[in-house]
Each structure stands twice: as structure tokens, then as C-alpha cells.
Design a protein around this motif. Structure first.
Motif, PDB file in Angstrom:
ATOM      1  N   ALA A 218       0.838  -1.197   0.000  1.00 21.11           N
ATOM      2  CA  ALA A 218       0.000   0.000   0.000  1.00 21.11           C
ATOM      3  C   ALA A 218       0.871   1.244   0.000  1.00 21.11           C
ATOM      4  O   ALA A 218       1.822   1.347   0.776  1.00 21.11           O
ATOM      5  CB  ALA A 218      -0.919   0.018   1.216  1.00 21.11           C
ATOM      6  N   ILE A 219       0.550   2.187  -0.872  1.00 24.72           N
ATOM      7  CA  ILE A 219       1.201   3.504  -0.880  1.00 24.72           C
ATOM      8  C   ILE A 219       0.132   4.531  -0.566  1.00 24.72           C
ATOM      9  O   ILE A 219      -0.696   4.877  -1.408  1.00 24.72           O
ATOM     10  CB  ILE A 219       1.851   3.819  -2.236  1.00 24.72           C
ATOM     11  CG1 ILE A 219       2.832   2.718  -2.647  1.00 24.72           C
ATOM     12  CG2 ILE A 219       2.564   5.179  -2.178  1.00 24.72           C
ATOM     13  CD1 ILE A 219       3.395   2.904  -4.048  1.00 24.72           C
TER      14      ILE A 219
ATOM     15  N   THR B 138       1.282   8.258  -6.971  1.00 25.46           N
ATOM     16  CA  THR B 138       1.132   7.685  -8.307  1.00 25.46           C
ATOM     17  C   THR B 138       2.488   7.549  -8.990  1.00 25.46           C
ATOM     18  O   THR B 138       2.763   6.552  -9.669  1.00 25.46           O
ATOM     19  CB  THR B 138       0.190   8.562  -9.160  1.00 25.46           C
ATOM     20  OG1 THR B 138      -1.070   8.679  -8.497  1.00 25.46           O
ATOM     21  CG2 THR B 138      -0.019   7.956 -10.538  1.00 25.46           C
ATOM     22  N   TRP B 139       3.346   8.525  -8.802  1.00 25.42           N
ATOM     23  CA  TRP B 139       4.686   8.469  -9.407  1.00 25.42           C
ATOM     24  C   TRP B 139       5.461   7.278  -8.863  1.00 25.42           C
ATOM     25  O   TRP B 139       6.097   6.548  -9.628  1.00 25.42           O
ATOM     26  CB  TRP B 139       5.443   9.766  -9.129  1.00 25.42           C
ATOM     27  CG  TRP B 139       6.659   9.911 -10.001  1.00 25.42           C
ATOM     28  CD1 TRP B 139       6.730  10.534 -11.217  1.00 25.42           C
ATOM     29  CD2 TRP B 139       7.969   9.393  -9.734  1.00 25.42           C
ATOM     30  NE1 TRP B 139       8.006  10.443 -11.714  1.00 25.42           N
ATOM     31  CE2 TRP B 139       8.787   9.749 -10.838  1.00 25.42           C
ATOM     32  CE3 TRP B 139       8.532   8.680  -8.685  1.00 25.42           C
ATOM     33  CZ2 TRP B 139      10.138   9.405 -10.908  1.00 25.42           C
ATOM     34  CZ3 TRP B 139       9.881   8.324  -8.760  1.00 25.42           C
ATOM     35  CH2 TRP B 139      10.666   8.683  -9.855  1.00 25.42           C
ATOM     36  N   LEU B 140       5.407   7.065  -7.551  1.00 27.13           N
ATOM     37  CA  LEU B 140       6.132   5.939  -6.959  1.00 27.13           C
ATOM     38  C   LEU B 140       5.579   4.612  -7.452  1.00 27.13           C
ATOM     39  O   LEU B 140       6.352   3.689  -7.745  1.00 27.13           O
ATOM     40  CB  LEU B 140       6.056   6.012  -5.432  1.00 27.13           C
ATOM     41  CG  LEU B 140       6.683   4.820  -4.673  1.00 27.13           C
ATOM     42  CD1 LEU B 140       8.144   4.626  -5.052  1.00 27.13           C
ATOM     43  CD2 LEU B 140       6.534   5.018  -3.161  1.00 27.13           C
ATOM     44  N   SER B 141       4.273   4.492  -7.568  1.00 26.60           N
ATOM     45  CA  SER B 141       3.704   3.238  -8.068  1.00 26.60           C
ATOM     46  C   SER B 141       4.176   2.974  -9.489  1.00 26.60           C
ATOM     47  O   SER B 141       4.460   1.823  -9.859  1.00 26.60           O
ATOM     48  CB  SER B 141       2.174   3.267  -7.995  1.00 26.60           C
ATOM     49  OG  SER B 141       1.622   4.159  -8.942  1.00 26.60           O
TER      50      SER B 141
ATOM     51  N   ASN C 197       0.922  -5.843 -10.571  1.00 28.29           N
ATOM     52  CA  ASN C 197      -0.358  -5.192 -10.812  1.00 28.29           C
ATOM     53  C   ASN C 197      -0.395  -3.902 -10.005  1.00 28.29           C
ATOM     54  O   ASN C 197       0.061  -3.880  -8.852  1.00 28.29           O
ATOM     55  CB  ASN C 197      -1.519  -6.083 -10.372  1.00 28.29           C
ATOM     56  CG  ASN C 197      -1.693  -7.293 -11.269  1.00 28.29           C
ATOM     57  OD1 ASN C 197      -1.618  -7.183 -12.489  1.00 28.29           O
ATOM     58  ND2 ASN C 197      -1.930  -8.457 -10.679  1.00 28.29           N
ATOM     59  N   ILE C 198      -0.924  -2.845 -10.591  1.00 27.06           N
ATOM     60  CA  ILE C 198      -1.051  -1.566  -9.887  1.00 27.06           C
ATOM     61  C   ILE C 198      -2.527  -1.180  -9.842  1.00 27.06           C
ATOM     62  O   ILE C 198      -3.193  -1.104 -10.882  1.00 27.06           O
ATOM     63  CB  ILE C 198      -0.234  -0.457 -10.571  1.00 27.06           C
ATOM     64  CG1 ILE C 198       1.258  -0.819 -10.576  1.00 27.06           C
ATOM     65  CG2 ILE C 198      -0.460   0.881  -9.858  1.00 27.06           C
ATOM     66  CD1 ILE C 198       2.130   0.187 -11.300  1.00 27.06           C
TER      67      ILE C 198
ATOM     68  N   VAL D 123       0.479  -3.556  -6.136  1.00 24.60           N
ATOM     69  CA  VAL D 123       0.640  -2.254  -5.488  1.00 24.60           C
ATOM     70  C   VAL D 123      -0.705  -1.539  -5.497  1.00 24.60           C
ATOM     71  O   VAL D 123      -1.335  -1.408  -6.547  1.00 24.60           O
ATOM     72  CB  VAL D 123       1.690  -1.394  -6.224  1.00 24.60           C
ATOM     73  CG1 VAL D 123       1.817  -0.021  -5.556  1.00 24.60           C
ATOM     74  CG2 VAL D 123       3.038  -2.097  -6.266  1.00 24.60           C
ATOM     75  N   VAL D 124      -1.151  -1.101  -4.325  1.00 22.81           N
ATOM     76  CA  VAL D 124      -2.373  -0.301  -4.212  1.00 22.81           C
ATOM     77  C   VAL D 124      -1.948   1.107  -3.823  1.00 22.81           C
ATOM     78  O   VAL D 124      -1.374   1.306  -2.748  1.00 22.81           O
ATOM     79  CB  VAL D 124      -3.335  -0.879  -3.161  1.00 22.81           C
ATOM     80  CG1 VAL D 124      -4.624  -0.047  -3.120  1.00 22.81           C
ATOM     81  CG2 VAL D 124      -3.650  -2.336  -3.454  1.00 22.81           C
ATOM     82  N   GLU D 125      -2.179   2.065  -4.700  1.00 22.73           N
ATOM     83  CA  GLU D 125      -1.721   3.425  -4.421  1.00 22.73           C
ATOM     84  C   GLU D 125      -2.902   4.370  -4.279  1.00 22.73           C
ATOM     85  O   GLU D 125      -3.875   4.276  -5.015  1.00 22.73           O
ATOM     86  CB  GLU D 125      -0.740   3.905  -5.497  1.00 22.73           C
ATOM     87  CG  GLU D 125      -1.346   4.282  -6.838  1.00 22.73           C
ATOM     88  CD  GLU D 125      -1.893   5.706  -6.894  1.00 22.73           C
ATOM     89  OE1 GLU D 125      -1.558   6.546  -6.039  1.00 22.73           O
ATOM     90  OE2 GLU D 125      -2.701   5.962  -7.811  1.00 22.73           O
TER      91      GLU D 125
END
Length: 202
Positions: free
Chosen positions: A35-36, A45-48, A58-59, A128-130
Motif C-alpha cells: 500500500a502507498i 502515483t509516481w512511486l507506483s 499489478n497496480i 501495489v495499491v496506491e
């Protein structure tokens, strides 16, 4: 050195510890979720995207999991996460993903107040869940790594004004206070595995 080159160098340096932890999890060879969460304008969003460039994953974006307006409870703006569909995120995606299964979902298109076409998330070990509210307690203990991104109010104002233009006032009046209420209520920053101040990133 151009401003863009400087920014890329700074971002790589600031996020190096995060990428090292992501690599450690990815190397375990089992389904994991990250989680971000953090303040708007802090670079979630940039980090993801950076993680997606470096690791097969998967994002998921929390913007896809807003509740339709007709399903929001009265006074939802005063409820931390009252505009989000946590059950759908948890049941349709995080539970099957962590079980090593493919998942299907439909992103909610907020400006049109409708759901988009069905999307298939293939089986991948890293998800990744951002986005803000990704750490809401309703999601449960779904994550193997939790990252909180932050920046000063001055930096936040500058970034959002540049990014949002005429829509910036809505962030000051509504979205930022709602986020800060959520952070306080659930101590999101204090309970995250990693906290990164992105003020020097760009």
C-alpha cells in the motif's frame, strides 16, 4: 543538468530504501501486496509507476474505488473514507490476489458517475495499491508493506497548484481536510512500515 534530470536523480535517491524493500518482497516468490498512502501531491502515483517500471506487478489506484454518489451515506464527507468502496477493493481484488488468483474489476469513473469496462488482473506475485485511503481499517490486514508519503504544506500547495490549475481550490476546501481527518483518525502515518518525505524529490 536540467530540472527534469535533477528531479529523476533526487527521486531515485529518496525512494531507494522503498525499492530495496519491494525487491526483498518480490524475491520471496509468493503473492504480496503493498500500500502507498499519503498526502495528495506527495508522489504516490509516481512511486507506483516507478515500482511498475522495475518489477512485474499489478497496480491498483484508489481513484477507481470511489463509491457512486447514490450509494454514499448522508454526511459522508465527515466520515473518514466515506467516499470509498473498501468492500469491493477487499473482496473483489485483495483477497483473490493474495490467494494467488486472477481478479476482475470495473473502475468507477467519477466524472461520469458510472463504472467502466471489466478489467482482468493477471496472476502476479506483486500488487501495489496506491492512493489515499488505501490503509483504511476496512481493508483489513491486507498488506505486506505499507508506505506513507508526505511533504510540507508549502510543497503540497505548490505541486497541487501546478497539477490541478483551476481545480486547486477544491483541494484546499474539501479534499485535503478530508484526507487529514482520515490520517488523524487511524494514525496512518504512525502505523506505516515506511514514511518518506518527498519534499526534495521535485
Amino acid at each position: 543538468m536540467t530540472e527534469g534530470e535533477h528531479s529523476m536523480e533526487d527521486r531515485a535517491r529518496i525512494f531507494a530504501p522503498v525499492l530495496a524493500q519491494v525487491k526483498r518482497l518480490a524475491d520471496e516468490g509468493k503473492p504480496v501486496a503493498i500500500a502507498i498512502d499519503g498526502r495528495c501531491g506527495s508522489g504516490k502515483t509516481w512511486l507506483s509507476g516507478l515500482i511498475g517500471d522495475r518489477f512485474p506487478c499489478n497496480i491498483l489506484h484508489m481513484d477507481d474505488f470511489y463509491l457512486p454518489f447514490g450509494r454514499r451515506a448522508q454526511g459522508w464527507e465527515a466520515v473518514p473514507g466515506g467516499n470509498m468502496d473498501f468492500r469491493r477493493l477487499r473482496d473483489e481484488l485483495l483477497i483473490p490476489i493474495r490467494a494467488g488468483q486472477a481478479a476482475v474489476y470495473r473502475a468507477y469513473l467519477c466524472p461520469e458517475d458510472r463504472f467502466g469496462e471489466a478489467r482482468l488482473l493477471p496472476v502476479r506475485n506483486l500488487t501495489v495499491v496506491e492512493g489515499s485511503y488505501s490503509r483504511h481499517p476496512s481493508v483489513g490486514e491486507a498488506y505486506d508493506l505499507t508506505i506513507f508519503l508526505t511533504c510540507s504544506r508549502e510543497v503540497q500547495r505548490r505541486r497541487l497548484a501546478q497539477r490541478e490549475g483551476s481545480r486547486y481550490a477544491a483541494f484546499e476546501e474539501r479534499w485535503i481536510p478530508m484526507e487529514e481527518n482520515y490520517f488523524r483518525c487511524f494514525d496512518v502515518e504512525g502505523t506505516s512500515h515506511m514514511v518518506v518525505d518527498t519534499g526534495g524529490a521535485y
